[in-house]
Scaffold this motif. Structure first.
Motif, short mmCIF file in Angstrom:
data_model
loop_
_atom_site.label_atom_id
_atom_site.label_comp_id
_atom_site.label_asym_id
_atom_site.label_seq_id
_atom_site.Cartn_x
_atom_site.Cartn_y
_atom_site.Cartn_z
N GLN A 148 0.74 -1.15 -0.11
CA GLN A 148 0.10 -0.03 0.09
C GLN A 148 0.70 1.26 0.07
O GLN A 148 1.56 1.53 1.01
CB GLN A 148 -0.96 0.23 1.36
CG GLN A 148 -1.77 -1.07 1.22
CD GLN A 148 -2.86 -1.01 2.46
OE1 GLN A 148 -3.37 -0.02 2.83
NE2 GLN A 148 -2.96 -2.07 3.14
N PRO A 149 0.77 1.97 -1.04
CA PRO A 149 1.59 3.38 -0.96
C PRO A 149 1.08 4.18 0.17
O PRO A 149 0.14 4.16 0.64
CB PRO A 149 0.98 4.01 -2.31
CG PRO A 149 0.57 2.67 -3.09
CD PRO A 149 -0.15 1.86 -2.14
N GLN A 150 2.03 5.01 0.50
CA GLN A 150 1.71 5.80 1.73
C GLN A 150 1.78 7.38 1.41
O GLN A 150 1.52 8.30 2.30
CB GLN A 150 3.16 5.66 2.54
CG GLN A 150 3.41 4.26 3.15
CD GLN A 150 2.64 3.87 3.97
OE1 GLN A 150 2.52 4.66 5.18
NE2 GLN A 150 1.68 3.01 3.73
N TRP A 193 -13.18 2.83 -2.35
CA TRP A 193 -11.92 3.96 -1.91
C TRP A 193 -12.64 4.97 -1.12
O TRP A 193 -12.23 5.42 -0.22
CB TRP A 193 -11.03 4.17 -2.87
CG TRP A 193 -9.91 5.01 -2.39
CD1 TRP A 193 -8.50 4.05 -1.80
CD2 TRP A 193 -9.51 6.09 -2.17
NE1 TRP A 193 -7.72 4.93 -1.51
CE2 TRP A 193 -8.21 6.18 -1.69
CE3 TRP A 193 -10.25 7.29 -2.39
CZ2 TRP A 193 -7.67 7.65 -1.32
CZ3 TRP A 193 -9.74 8.54 -2.16
CH2 TRP A 193 -8.28 8.72 -1.50
N ILE A 194 -13.45 5.77 -1.93
CA ILE A 194 -14.15 6.90 -1.54
C ILE A 194 -14.90 6.69 -0.09
O ILE A 194 -14.61 7.55 0.68
CB ILE A 194 -14.91 7.54 -2.73
CG1 ILE A 194 -14.11 7.96 -3.76
CG2 ILE A 194 -15.86 8.56 -1.99
CD1 ILE A 194 -15.11 8.41 -5.02
N CYS A 195 -15.61 5.77 -0.18
CA CYS A 195 -16.36 5.48 1.13
C CYS A 195 -15.67 4.99 2.12
O CYS A 195 -15.91 5.52 3.47
CB CYS A 195 -17.45 4.51 0.70
SG CYS A 195 -18.70 4.99 -0.40
N THR A 196 -14.50 4.36 2.09
CA THR A 196 -13.60 4.06 3.19
C THR A 196 -12.93 5.31 3.75
O THR A 196 -12.80 5.36 4.91
CB THR A 196 -12.36 2.96 2.33
OG1 THR A 196 -13.28 2.00 1.88
CG2 THR A 196 -11.68 2.63 3.62
N GLU A 236 -4.65 6.12 -7.06
CA GLU A 236 -4.20 5.17 -8.23
C GLU A 236 -4.10 4.02 -8.05
O GLU A 236 -4.51 2.91 -9.19
CB GLU A 236 -3.07 5.93 -8.89
CG GLU A 236 -2.61 5.60 -10.05
CD GLU A 236 -3.51 6.04 -11.24
OE1 GLU A 236 -3.44 5.40 -12.42
OE2 GLU A 236 -4.28 6.93 -11.06
N SER A 237 -3.18 3.44 -7.06
CA SER A 237 -2.97 1.88 -6.91
C SER A 237 -4.29 1.33 -6.49
O SER A 237 -4.62 -0.13 -7.20
CB SER A 237 -1.98 1.81 -5.73
OG SER A 237 -1.78 0.20 -5.75
N ASN A 291 -14.99 -3.06 -12.62
CA ASN A 291 -14.20 -3.16 -11.30
C ASN A 291 -13.66 -1.88 -10.83
O ASN A 291 -13.54 -1.57 -10.05
CB ASN A 291 -12.98 -4.12 -11.65
CG ASN A 291 -13.48 -5.44 -11.65
OD1 ASN A 291 -14.66 -5.62 -10.80
ND2 ASN A 291 -13.03 -6.42 -12.40
N GLU A 292 -13.12 -0.92 -11.97
CA GLU A 292 -12.65 0.34 -11.48
C GLU A 292 -13.53 1.28 -10.83
O GLU A 292 -13.28 1.89 -9.87
CB GLU A 292 -12.06 0.97 -12.90
CG GLU A 292 -11.25 2.52 -12.31
CD GLU A 292 -10.83 3.12 -13.63
OE1 GLU A 292 -11.40 4.02 -14.11
OE2 GLU A 292 -9.80 2.44 -14.27
N LYS A 293 -14.77 1.01 -11.16
CA LYS A 293 -15.81 1.89 -10.83
C LYS A 293 -16.17 1.39 -9.38
O LYS A 293 -16.67 2.40 -8.42
CB LYS A 293 -17.28 1.86 -11.60
CG LYS A 293 -17.12 2.61 -13.09
CD LYS A 293 -18.17 2.46 -13.85
CE LYS A 293 -18.13 3.13 -15.08
NZ LYS A 293 -19.57 2.81 -15.96
#
Length: 211
Positions: free
Chosen positions: A137-139, A165-168, A146-147, A157-159
């Protein structure tokens, strides 16, 4: 006042010889290495700007609650009112208040709060376990986004990963505010339950993020 100083400036410059000065080096002398470094720096800035713009387009077009998208947008732009950003705005904070409200060991910043904090990392580990993908996981927040959204293949899958990610990020920010302002404790296990898609499905997860 400024105009009155001009004769003094010109009198001091009178009789001096004009010289070329290369600002990219400490001695003012040009070098191929420094010129290449300048070009690379400009290129990296351009790539970074384009990357951020691309991320923001994906955030605003995601199938996620509006509040969550605003929170993610602010995170990617480093505009969340974290302690380090408040200090930059000259808002006084005690040393205790400037510390991360989850781990109480590091100063709070967007990258620490949402990615680097040990308790936050536990959440991301669970997210990766849930979607069945394990990876480093990038920091940095933009690199992490992006990752993450490219963990799968195909547009659908990207959607899904973008919305997840947004909701997390939004849930983590809400949890931070509950700890800081409502005195609630940070319980990663309880927080992780909100991400268990097998128990209530992703639609219910999105509804949870709306509140």
């Amino acid at each position: 006042m400024v105009i009155g100083l001009l004769p003094k400036v010109f009198s001091q410059l009178a009789g001096t010889k004009d010289v070329w000065c290369w600002k990219a080096t400490s001695n003012g002398k040009y070098s191929t290495k420094s010129a290449y470094a300048c070009i690379e720096e400009q290129r990296e800035r351009s790539v970074q700007v384009l990357l951020i713009k691309n991320h923001l387009v994906k955030v605003w077009g995601a199938a996620a609650p509006q509040k969550a998208k605003v929170g993610a947008w602010r995170a990617l732009r480093n505009r969340l009112p974290t302690c380090d950003n408040l200090k930059r705005r000259n808002i006084p904070l005690d040393e205790v208040d400037a510390v991360c409200s989850a781990c109480f060991h590091h100063n709070e910043s967007v990258n620490h709060l949402l990615l680097k904090c040990p308790k936050t990392e536990m959440v991301w580990v669970e997210i990766h376990r849930w979607i069945g993908i394990s990876t480093a996981q990038p920091q940095l927040i933009n690199m992490h986004f992006e990752s993450f959204i490219n963990l799968g293949t195909g547009k659908e899958n990207e959607k899904f990963l973008t919305a997840l990610w947004i909701c997390t990020v939004w849930q983590l920010w809400k949890k931070r505010n509950e700890c800081r302002f409502d005195g609630k404790g940070w319980e990663p296990k309880n927080l992780n339950k909100d991400f268990e898609g097998h128990s209530f499905g992703f639609d219910a997860f999105l509804k949870k993020c709306e509140c």
